[in-house]
Design a protein around this motif. Structure first.
Motif, PDB file in Angstrom:
ATOM      1  N   ARG A  78       0.880  -1.386  -0.024  1.00 45.25           N
ATOM      2  CA  ARG A  78      -0.133  -0.041   0.149  1.00 45.25           C
ATOM      3  C   ARG A  78       0.992   1.184  -0.113  1.00 45.25           C
ATOM      4  O   ARG A  78       0.359   2.316   0.101  1.00 45.25           O
ATOM      5  CB  ARG A  78      -1.126  -0.227   1.209  1.00 45.25           C
ATOM      6  N   SER A 252     -10.542   6.446  10.659  1.00 49.01           N
ATOM      7  CA  SER A 252     -11.709   7.042  10.445  1.00 49.01           C
ATOM      8  C   SER A 252     -11.682   8.392   9.987  1.00 49.01           C
ATOM      9  O   SER A 252     -10.964   9.227  10.814  1.00 49.01           O
ATOM     10  CB  SER A 252     -12.835   6.970  11.631  1.00 49.01           C
ATOM     11  N   GLU A 255      -8.460  10.617   5.632  1.00 47.78           N
ATOM     12  CA  GLU A 255      -8.175  11.114   4.488  1.00 47.78           C
ATOM     13  C   GLU A 255      -8.028  12.558   4.758  1.00 47.78           C
ATOM     14  O   GLU A 255      -7.199  13.298   4.270  1.00 47.78           O
ATOM     15  CB  GLU A 255      -8.962  10.890   3.254  1.00 47.78           C
ATOM     16  N   TYR A 272      -4.593   4.851   8.734  1.00 49.14           N
ATOM     17  CA  TYR A 272      -5.608   5.166   7.623  1.00 49.14           C
ATOM     18  C   TYR A 272      -4.886   4.030   6.742  1.00 49.14           C
ATOM     19  O   TYR A 272      -3.807   3.517   6.688  1.00 49.14           O
ATOM     20  CB  TYR A 272      -5.450   6.428   7.103  1.00 49.14           C
ATOM     21  N   ASP A 273      -6.049   3.164   6.052  1.00 50.87           N
ATOM     22  CA  ASP A 273      -5.865   2.261   5.028  1.00 50.87           C
ATOM     23  C   ASP A 273      -4.924   1.050   5.643  1.00 50.87           C
ATOM     24  O   ASP A 273      -3.990   0.514   4.949  1.00 50.87           O
ATOM     25  CB  ASP A 273      -5.052   2.779   3.819  1.00 50.87           C
ATOM     26  N   THR A 277      -9.162  -4.844   3.478  1.00 53.84           N
ATOM     27  CA  THR A 277      -9.114  -4.506   2.115  1.00 53.84           C
ATOM     28  C   THR A 277      -8.533  -3.186   1.904  1.00 53.84           C
ATOM     29  O   THR A 277      -8.959  -2.039   2.478  1.00 53.84           O
ATOM     30  CB  THR A 277     -10.770  -4.724   1.672  1.00 53.84           C
ATOM     31  N   LEU A 279      -8.133   0.638   0.612  1.00 52.60           N
ATOM     32  CA  LEU A 279      -9.179   1.659   0.228  1.00 52.60           C
ATOM     33  C   LEU A 279      -8.887   2.187  -1.127  1.00 52.60           C
ATOM     34  O   LEU A 279      -7.763   1.767  -1.724  1.00 52.60           O
ATOM     35  CB  LEU A 279      -9.100   2.941   1.242  1.00 52.60           C
ATOM     36  N   ALA A 280      -9.816   2.869  -1.798  1.00 48.33           N
ATOM     37  CA  ALA A 280      -9.878   3.128  -2.889  1.00 48.33           C
ATOM     38  C   ALA A 280      -8.828   4.409  -3.222  1.00 48.33           C
ATOM     39  O   ALA A 280      -8.068   4.420  -4.280  1.00 48.33           O
ATOM     40  CB  ALA A 280     -11.036   3.672  -3.459  1.00 48.33           C
ATOM     41  N   THR A 281      -8.531   5.011  -2.319  1.00 54.50           N
ATOM     42  CA  THR A 281      -7.348   6.047  -2.175  1.00 54.50           C
ATOM     43  C   THR A 281      -6.394   5.816  -1.099  1.00 54.50           C
ATOM     44  O   THR A 281      -6.766   5.738   0.101  1.00 54.50           O
ATOM     45  CB  THR A 281      -8.245   7.601  -1.974  1.00 54.50           C
ATOM     46  N   SER A 282      -5.158   5.560  -1.560  1.00 55.21           N
ATOM     47  CA  SER A 282      -4.076   5.222  -0.518  1.00 55.21           C
ATOM     48  C   SER A 282      -3.784   6.540   0.182  1.00 55.21           C
ATOM     49  O   SER A 282      -4.111   7.728  -0.205  1.00 55.21           O
ATOM     50  CB  SER A 282      -2.884   4.628  -1.288  1.00 55.21           C
ATOM     51  N   HIS A 496     -13.758  10.739  -0.557  1.00 57.59           N
ATOM     52  CA  HIS A 496     -12.711   9.499  -0.831  1.00 57.59           C
ATOM     53  C   HIS A 496     -13.360   8.152  -0.324  1.00 57.59           C
ATOM     54  O   HIS A 496     -12.509   7.285  -0.518  1.00 57.59           O
ATOM     55  CB  HIS A 496     -11.744   9.862   0.108  1.00 57.59           C
TER      56      HIS A 496
END
Length: 496
Positions: A78, A252, A255, A272-273, A277, A279-282, A496
């Motif tokens: 990631r 939470s 971003e 974050y991330d 799974t 996230l769509a935006t790293s 995001h």
């Protein structure tokens, strides 16, 4: 126009402290001028405005060797730049990777470093010493184990430093770093000694702690992201030539924290991330995303013309004039809520930047570092605004601080009572709306009362973004602010 007293006070402070700031600027290490990560081999994420921010995978390990390998694999996949291990010493003489000294069967440090994927990567180690300090001899046992493992497994090489970190606290854990610095002078560590850096994590007596970190020859400090007057401490560290980062921004709404602080720190430890799974935006994509509209930080600016950035690395000048704020320059030794330069708004000044709009169906993310001079008059006063039947406003109104955006023909506001503020501290204020959901407001990275949920892009207008007043067209201004502003930031913002 500012009062004679305000101007005189600012002028005298500037004369007294500008020399101090400039002397400190002249004494900064080369890394402070060129960036904390200069010379690092890995291509680190850089913001659209050119600030490099390394991202640390918080507590990037598990309770077994296999679980740690899984966590490290996630960090590599990631795009995290720093892999954080917490380290303790057990009675068997081995160093283990864990948050607290459990003396139970957890993963070993040697096994974590033997991970081929990590060894062959360009990722840097963020190693936090969790063991309390008792004696120099006990510390040397721990730190020799750490340093030898780093050396023997091929870490701490040119272009790939290892960061040793510890809290400066009642357990004196930072003394482990002092011992490690002494041990590195031994001949057996000649190959790694130039590639090990030292960071103090500081939560109490912060300003003295930063000075102590500097005097001990440490390279950086790390600060809790919600602390009071955060950017006064950030500024102090920067002016002293230290790298500076924050910990630990949450998963939470993570971003928002990454995007809001990407221009002003050197590294961020985050959750974050970190989920199963991706996230769509790293985290990396958030740092590099081309969302910038405005960023101005007067920390290192000691005289007009001031400059700000828009969507790239170019500087745009702001000339001094009769309607411009005075500039206050506080020495790094002042221990006030801010250090360095701040704009002083006396109730009749403003700074006009440029006409920058959000995307048609999107919103805004804005921030400001503010010290308030008027919390009781009830007057409407704009800190940062593009609010002319459209756009956004971060402002005082009556008994509230509020952030509002113009959606579907009306302003929608997130709020916090002005009773929550004082005239002594500086506040890091962030407002956000992403085009679908509540308008949100944070003070010192703690969220306050959001608006009702709304849907729709923020209305466009042709007024410029103004600091310290509300724009009415290209040149008219109203709702003037009273206080000091050191930083403002505006980004386009989306879900995001």
């Amino acid at each position: 126009m500012p009062s004679t007293i305000v101007v005189f006070r600012s002028f005298i402070r500037a004369l007294l402290s500008r020399a101090s700031c400039l002397l400190l600027l002249g004494a900064l290490s080369p890394a402070a001028f060129a960036g904390y990560w200069t010379g690092v081999t890995r291509s680190l994420p850089a913001s659209p405005l050119g600030n490099t921010v390394a991202l640390s995978c918080h507590n990037c390990y598990g309770t077994t060797n296999a679980a740690t390998t899984t966590q490290v694999s996630m960090a590599l996949d990631r795009g995290f730049d720093l892999v954080e291990f917490d380290l303790t010493l057990h009675a068997d003489g081995q160093v283990y990777v864990e948050h607290a000294d459990s003396e139970s069967a957890v993963g070993t440090f040697a096994n974590a470093l033997a991970n081929t994927a990590l060894q062959q990567s360009d990722r840097m180690l963020f190693l936090e010493i969790k063991e309390g300090y008792s004696t120099a001899a006990a510390s040397d046992t721990l730190m020799l184990g750490v340093l030898r493992a780093i050396r023997d497994w091929g870490y701490a090489t040119a272009g790939r430093p290892v960061m040793l970190r510890a809290f400066m606290d009642g357990n004196n854990r930072h003394q482990h770093l002092v011992r490690a610095k002494a041990l590195l002078a031994q001949a057996e560590f000649a190959s790694i000694r130039d590639h090990v850096r030292f960071h103090a994590l500081i939560e109490a007596d912060v300003r003295n702690g930063i000075r102590t970190a500097k005097s001990l020859g440490f390279h950086g400090v790390e600060l809790e992201y919600r602390m009071a007057s955060l950017f006064g401490a950030v500024g102090q560290a920067k002016l002293l030539g230290l790298g500076v980062g924050v910990y630990t921004t949450p998963a939470s709404l993570g971003e928002l924290y990454l995007s809001a602080m990407r221009e002003d720190v050197d590294f961020i430890t985050t959750d974050y991330d970190r989920g199963t799974t991706a996230l769509a935006t790293s985290a990396r994509a958030l740092v590099t995303e081309a969302t910038s509209l405005l960023h101005m930080n007067t920390l290192a600016q000691t005289a007009y013309p001031l400059t700000y950035k828009r969507s790239g690395t170019a500087d745009y000048p702001v000339a001094q004039g009769s309607t411009m704020p005075a500039l206050e320059v506080l020495a790094v030794t002042s221990d006030e809520d801010r250090v360095g330069g701040s704009m002083v708004f006396g109730g009749a000044q403003s700074v006009t930047t440029w006409q920058a709009d959000n995307d048609a169906n999107g919103g805004f993310l804005v921030s400001a570092i503010v010290n308030f001079d008027d919390l009781t008059s009830g007057a409407t006063a704009a800190i940062l605004a593009k609010s002319d039947s459209g756009g956004f406003a971060l402002e005082q109104a009556g008994t509230l601080l509020r952030f509002g955006v113009y959606v579907n023909g009306a302003y929608q506001y997130a709020t916090v009572p002005l009773l929550a503020f004082n005239g002594t501290d500086s506040y890091f204020i962030v407002g956000a709306y992403d085009g679908n959901g509540a308008v949100r407001l944070w003070v010192n990275n703690t969220e306050r009362t959001p608006s009702v949920s709304v849907t729709g892009g923020v209305g466009l207008n042709t007024s410029p973004i103004v600091i310290g007043a509300d724009p009415q067209g290209a040149t008219d201004r109203r709702y003037f602010f009273k206080g000091k502003i050191q930083q403002v930031m505006v980004q386009r913002w989306r879900n995001h």
